[in-house]
Design an enzyme around this catalytic site. Structure first.
Site, PDB file in Angstrom:
ATOM      1  N   CYS A 145       3.697   0.592  -2.753  1.00 50.22           N
ATOM      2  CA  CYS A 145       5.060   1.045  -2.384  1.00 50.22           C
ATOM      3  C   CYS A 145       5.088   2.708  -2.885  1.00 50.22           C
ATOM      4  O   CYS A 145       5.606   3.681  -2.132  1.00 50.22           O
ATOM      5  CB  CYS A 145       6.354   0.144  -2.737  1.00 50.22           C
ATOM      6  SG  CYS A 145       6.596  -0.316  -4.305  1.00 50.22           S
ATOM      7  N   HIS A 181      10.690  -1.052  -7.630  1.00 46.99           N
ATOM      8  CA  HIS A 181      10.256  -0.711  -6.118  1.00 46.99           C
ATOM      9  C   HIS A 181      10.713   0.671  -5.876  1.00 46.99           C
ATOM     10  O   HIS A 181      11.385   1.185  -6.201  1.00 46.99           O
ATOM     11  CB  HIS A 181      11.114  -1.880  -5.204  1.00 46.99           C
ATOM     12  CG  HIS A 181      10.690  -1.502  -3.610  1.00 46.99           C
ATOM     13  ND1 HIS A 181       9.447  -1.868  -3.412  1.00 46.99           N
ATOM     14  CD2 HIS A 181      11.318  -1.089  -2.653  1.00 46.99           C
ATOM     15  CE1 HIS A 181       9.322  -1.209  -1.913  1.00 46.99           C
ATOM     16  NE2 HIS A 181      10.506  -1.091  -1.550  1.00 46.99           N
TER      17      HIS A 181
END
Length: 1196
Positions: free
Chosen positions: A257, A501
């Site tokens: 990510c 994340h």
């Protein structure tokens, strides 16, 4: 997805769901009525959304007055307050009088009313909806029979209140919010209220029931909210990023990510995308030279053209990454820098040259300026991005003020100014210019010395949408063009150091709105979501019990601080916005890129179709006579080779199983440009001895390939065919040998005429001069012919004169080569169809002796050469050191080569073969005795160990030695089986063995810098000779030589000082030897007062984790440690704040597993440190983490 606040007290509530979700397990919560309830009436249901908030609502006071159900505004304000983060589009309330409750249909609708232009109505189940003990109420879109538009939706916050029409103080209410769509047109409460409770004669302490005279009222409060992003309360089922935003996301491979965020940021920097497109990748050679650039071009084009999320697998594969890098989150700044370096290198010499520096490079000046005299020392450097402190800074401007903060050098830290001596000075950094695209890395991760670990900094840190960089420029900087910057991107990290994340908020247009790029999903975003929500810091206080606590979705830890905050900012200079943020129409991919991808998509569709029709086809391997003649190995054809460029490799055809032999022959003839009448297919079969030979000619023209394979071919080996070729005879007809046996004139055996069918024999020639085995062709022989009869057709095929003496062997299998008996018949020799006969010229003893003189490793007879083929390995040889010494190839690149060796070759044979190649490729001949070889580490590709010349050792021992203990091979090999390094030495290997390589680390600048030198010394020499060799290699002045000392270290600790009389032969190969100039203060050392030298080393946390360069230090008798520490600072070069972080300890005996004794400033070190003790400096090993990060982020 944001949720309204829910109190703990109100969690024993009704189910919230769609009316059509019968039996659904999806449960949400709402507030219940304010009247006290019996805990047994309802089941407490806690949803995942409740777990995201730990707000405690205050309990209502006894004096609190509840609003009446018919006071609609008071009810709305009390139980349905507006959500502060959302803007209301419209709100209304509507009351429905319910009559004849018990006689109503099972599913009943209230009247339609409108809010925000949308029709609404109440959906009522008097007998309950899949909950017979309850009544069910829902809010439903009121389009009635008319179907709403496909893209219709409305985001509504609503409340349903059931109350007594005669006493409005008796009521029950429930609240919820929902995104109403065509597919989810209703939402509400399956267990709105228990039947027994609302029909009871006395409702919850009141004197009358809730449902009185079979009548009741229900009021719907509806507030429709504006949805600027288009995804408010969206469940993202069937969400189409391309349709909603015109852009697509990037798929996450595991933990990529962070990579996706960076790539989307670079992609939306139109000038960067344009520069990447300008890298030449039109030809195969260009693409080979720029694999990463080509992969990035493809990725960018697919982001531009594809309709769904794009994979980054092709790009990471071009980086050379393995699963370790894919499943580990890496440092974005390091990745960005390496990627920029690689791309800039590929842009040199193209129209994109200097595009990246013009876009991303700024200049900063590091200066030292004297206060009292006119002297300044400065250096201007380029920067691609900036790392800014977050800890201790509240805003972007605070970080820049901290960055350019001036340090005053005074007192003991005065600056030595050239020509002025020690002077007070100011030291700092100032910016000369900022780039057009400014990448700011916020230091959200820092080392916490108290916790002894890396930690994430979640402090509040503000950054503006428009920012002025001019206050941080040097006074002399060019400010003719304003340095005003617009925020273009915010890259966010949510979580902590161990779990989290990454996602990004980016603008597509220069002055457009923000979009959220979260891996494969792209959504519109508000400015608040992109900027304010990513400042970090504490959540807003709830006004009752302090700050709100929220659970981190990745670590499941509760915290009052936001775990999602910006870690990278992208600013674009206002005056360059139109040149940097370009529309897609101005950023066109190279013409070959769409064409290439279209071809790949077509090929993919073709392969898909082939898979669907695979059951109709079969693979057929076809070998021709030319394949046999080009083959230089054992057996007829290399059927299992993977080398598509090998001229001997058979061709694989994918053909219909129903194709006949006749059609198959026609097809091969057309494909290979042969005459159909002059070729004949033979079925190849596996023999029991492991060879593959022709067995049966396919003469049945109407037989299908499937039938032929089932009947004649070997199972599980595929269908393999050899195409026999012939010529036309004098009559113009194909000259085929009849497969039927002829009728001879004699002899007669037992009254019957003996008949023998001709057999097809394949011939190979072993060329002794060329050391080459190759196919010649095939002949037909009568089984009754003798071995010597083969000589005639062989001489004819080779165009040799009659009478040439031959040696013939039958190749039974690759390791069984048997001499043929000239007088024995082929039948007696068991020669059959498809057998191979190898022949060579017979060599006299004189010819053999001459051959051995010119080529000592040559095979003189065919069986020897077959043995070489069985044991053949191809090994690549690379110079160990570049530039090479003692050798110069004629053509650049020839120093790296690949030659065949035998596993049975000795060290001498290896040296001879390599010397033969180098002599042929070089300007001067190479003596085999002057070659030295080193094995290669299989993972790193670096030199492993020098190959020693030992009696009886073979290449199998050197390259293919078994791993593990006892020969069981339990461990993976550590050295490459097909790669070696080589050196061309100045002397023979025998002479070299009398010498020893001494590795000296020369400390040229204290202990801050070391340079490694390799000195080749005679084993009987002493360190006086080593000193002379070091002085020559390092170009040391003569006056310095009497001030140099050597010391030996092991495991980053000083072992002993080495006198100049120390012998080289006594050195331990596992020790590190340092050479340094003796410090000035040691020259005045007073032994009589007790001054002495002590050993010092660096360690992290515990003495066993030593690191860095150990050193020797002068310890003065009776000196306080505060003064000693100052001298240690000068000795090590560790100063200022870094020195404050170093702890000093006495390590007993210098041992690794003892408890360190910490030293304080008021201690006298000479009194506490015994002669065998070491002084330890405890501080983190910075070099270790950098090396690991650099290796993990390497881009091929």
């Amino acid at each position: 997805m944001d949720q309204p606040r829910v109190s703990k007290r109100a969690r024993a509530t009704a189910d919230i769901r769609r009316a059509s979700q019968l039996g659904s397990d999806m449960l949400l919560d709402s507030d219940n009525m304010m009247t006290p309830t019996d805990d047994n009436d309802n089941v407490a249901i806690i949803s995942p959304d409740d777990a995201d908030s730990m707000i405690d609502d205050p309990e209502p006071t006894a004096e609190a007055t509840q609003p009446s159900a018919d006071d609609f505004e008071a009810m709305r304000d009390r139980f349905l307050p507006a959500l502060p983060e959302y803007e209301t589009e419209a709100e209304t309330f509507h009351t429905w009088d319910i009559q004849n409750w018990r006689n109503l249909p099972k599913r009943t609708h209230g009247p339609t009313f409108h809010c925000a232009g949308h029709p609404w109505r109440i959906l009522f189940f008097p007998a309950g909806n899949a909950a017979s003990e309850s009544v069910s109420f829902y809010l439903e879109q009121g389009f009635d029979e008319e179907k709403p538009p496909d893209d219709w939706y409305a985001c509504a916050q609503f409340m349903l209140v059931l109350h007594n029409p005669n006493d409005p103080s008796i009521y029950i209410h429930h609240e919820a919010h929902h995104r109403f769509t065509v597919d989810e047109g209703d939402w509400g409460f399956t267990r709105f209220a228990d039947k027994n409770r609302i029909f009871a004669a006395k409702f919850d302490g009141h004197d009358r029931p809730m449902i009185e005279n079979d009548c009741a009222r229900v009021t719907a409060y509806v507030r429709v909210l504006k949805d600027p992003t288009g995804v408010l309360w969206h469940n993202f089922v069937n969400y189409d990023s391309k349709k909603e935003t015109g852009m697509v996301g990037l798929r996450n491979q595991g933990a990529t990510c962070y990579l996706n965020s960076l790539l989307q940021s670079l992609y939306l920097t139109g000038a960067f995308r344009k520069a990447v497109y300008q890298i030449p990748t039109a030809t195969d050679q260009d693409r080979q030279n720029s694999t990463s650039a080509y992969a990035l071009q493809r990725l960018f084009y697919r982001l531009q053209a594809d309709q769904a999320a794009v994979s980054t697998q092709e790009l990471t594969h071009s980086f050379g990454w393995e699963s370790r890098q894919i499943f580990e989150q890496q440092d974005v700044q390091e990745l960005s820098r390496i990627l920029m370096e690689k791309l800039e290198a590929r842009m040199k010499g193209t129209e994109a040259e200097n595009a990246l520096p013009n876009m991303f490079v700024g200049k900063m000046k590091t200066y030292l300026k004297c206060i009292n005299v006119d002297y300044e020392s400065s250096r201007i450097e380029d920067f691609w991005d900036l790392q800014l402190n977050v800890s201790g800074c509240k805003s972007l401007d605070d970080s820049f003020r901290d960055y350019i903060q001036v340090e005053t050098l005074e007192g003991e830290n005065k600056y030595m100014a050239e020509g002025y001596g020690l002077q007070d000075a100011k030291k700092g950094v100032i910016f000369e210019s900022f780039p057009n695209v400014l990448h700011l890395q916020l230091k959200r991760f820092e080392y916490d010395f108290n916790r002894d670990a890396m930690m994430k900094v979640n402090d509040r840190y503000e950054f503006p949408e428009i920012w002025d960089a001019s206050p941080y420029l040097d006074e002399s900087a060019d400010k003719s063009e304003p340095y005003i910057y617009h925020l273009h991107g915010v890259l966010v990290h949510s979580g902590d150091l161990n779990a989290g994340h990454y996602y990004a908020f980016l603008k597509r247009d220069a002055n457009g709105q923000f979009y959220r790029f979260d891996d494969d999903r792209v959504t519109r975003s508000t400015k608040r979501e992109a900027i304010d929500d990513n400042f970090g810091g504490d959540y807003a206080p709830n006004g009752v019990n302090g700050n709100i606590k929220t659970q981190n979705p990745y670590t499941r830890q509760w915290s009052t601080k936001r775990s999602n905050n910006a870690y990278m900012l992208v600013y674009v200079r206002e005056s360059k916005l139109d040149n940097i943020i370009l529309p897609d129409s101005e950023v066109q991919p190279p013409e070959h890129l769409p064409t290439k991808l279209a071809e790949e998509r077509a090929a993919l569709e073709r392969r898909k179709k082939e898979r669907e029709e695979a059951h109709l086809y079969m693979n057929v391997q076809v070998a021709l006579e030319s394949n046999f003649k080009d083959f230089h190995g054992t057996d007829l054809i290399p059927w299992n080779t993977d080398d598509g460029d090998d001229p001997a490799a058979p061709k694989v055809y994918r053909l219909l199983k129903s194709m006949t032999v006749s059609d198959f022959t026609d097809f091969i003839a057309r494909d290979q440009e042969l005459d159909k009448e002059l070729i004949r297919p033979w079925i190849m079969v596996n023999r029991q001895n492991g060879t593959v030979r022709p067995d049966q000619a396919l003469t049945w023209q109407d037989m299908t390939l499937q039938e032929a394979a089932d009947k004649y071919s070997t199972r599980n080996s595929g269908f393999r065919v050899f195409m026999e070729e012939t010529e036309r005879g004098e009559d113009g007809q194909p000259n085929w040998v009849s497969s039927e046996p002829p009728t001879p004139a004699s002899p007669v055996v037992n009254g019957n005429v003996a008949q023998q069918k001709p057999i097809i024999v394949f011939l190979k020639h072993f060329d002794v001069d060329q050391q080459l085995l190759k196919g010649v062709g095939h002949i037909y022989m009568n089984p009754m012919d003798k071995g010597q009869d083969l000589a005639v057709p062989i001489l004819q095929l080779m165009n040799w004169e009659p009478g040439v003496s031959l040696e013939m062997y039958e190749e039974i299998k690759q390791n069984f080569i048997e001499p043929m008996k000239p007088k024995q018949t082929l039948l007696a020799s068991e020669i059959q169809d498809g057998d191979i006969v190898c022949f060579q010229r017979h060599l006299s003893d004189e010819e053999k002796a001459a051959m051995q003189q010119t080529n000592p490793t040559a095979s003189l007879v065919a069986p020897q050469f077959y043995d070489f083929l069985i044991n053949r390995i191809y090994v690549t040889f690379t110079p160990k050191f570049i530039p090479m010494q003692n050798y110069q190839p004629r053509t650049e690149g020839d120093e790296i080569f690949r030659i065949p060796l035998s596993k049975k070759d000795s060290y001498d044979a290896l040296a001879i073969k390599v010397a033969e190649y180098l002599s042929a490729a070089g300007a001067t001949p190479v003596d085999p005795s002057h070659l030295r070889f080193t094995t290669v580490h299989i993972q790193s590709g670096k030199p492993k160990s020098i190959v020693k010349r030992q009696a009886g050792a073979t290449m199998a021992n050197v390259l293919l030695a078994g791993s593990g203990y006892g020969g069981y091979g339990g461990y993976a090999p550590t050295q490459a089986p097909d790669h070696m390094f080589y050196e061309v030495l100045e002397m023979s290997l025998t002479d070299l063995e009398q010498r020893k390589t001494v590795r000296i680390n020369w400390l040229s600048e204290g202990i801050a810098k070391d340079e490694e030198y390799h000195l080749l010394m005679h084993k009987q020499s002493q360190f006086t000779d080593v000193l002379a060799a070091l002085a020559k290699k390092a170009a040391l002045p003569d006056e310095l030589l009497d001030q140099i000392r050597f010391y030996e270290a092991h495991a980053c600790k000083v072992y002993k000082l080495l006198p100049l009389s120390h012998g080289v032969v006594a050195l331990n190969d596992f020790m590190t030897i340092y050479a340094e100039r003796v410090s000035e203060e040691e020259k005045s050392m007073d032994f009589e007062k007790g001054d002495r030298l002590v050993s010092c080393f660096h360690f992290e946390k515990e003495p066993a984790k030593a690191h860095g360069i150990p050193f020797v230090f002068l310890l003065k008798e009776g000196e306080g440690f505060a003064e000693t520490k100052e001298r240690l600072s000068r000795r090590t070069g560790i100063k200022g704040k870094q020195l404050e972080k170093v702890r000093f300890a006495i390590v007993k005996g210098g041992q690794s597993y003892v408890r360190p004794v910490w030293v304080e400033d008021d201690d006298v070190l000479s009194e506490k440190l015994h002669p065998d003790d070491h002084l330890g400096l405890e501080h983190p090993n910075r070099n270790r983490s950098n090396a690991v990060r650099y290796e993990s982020l390497n881009i091929r």
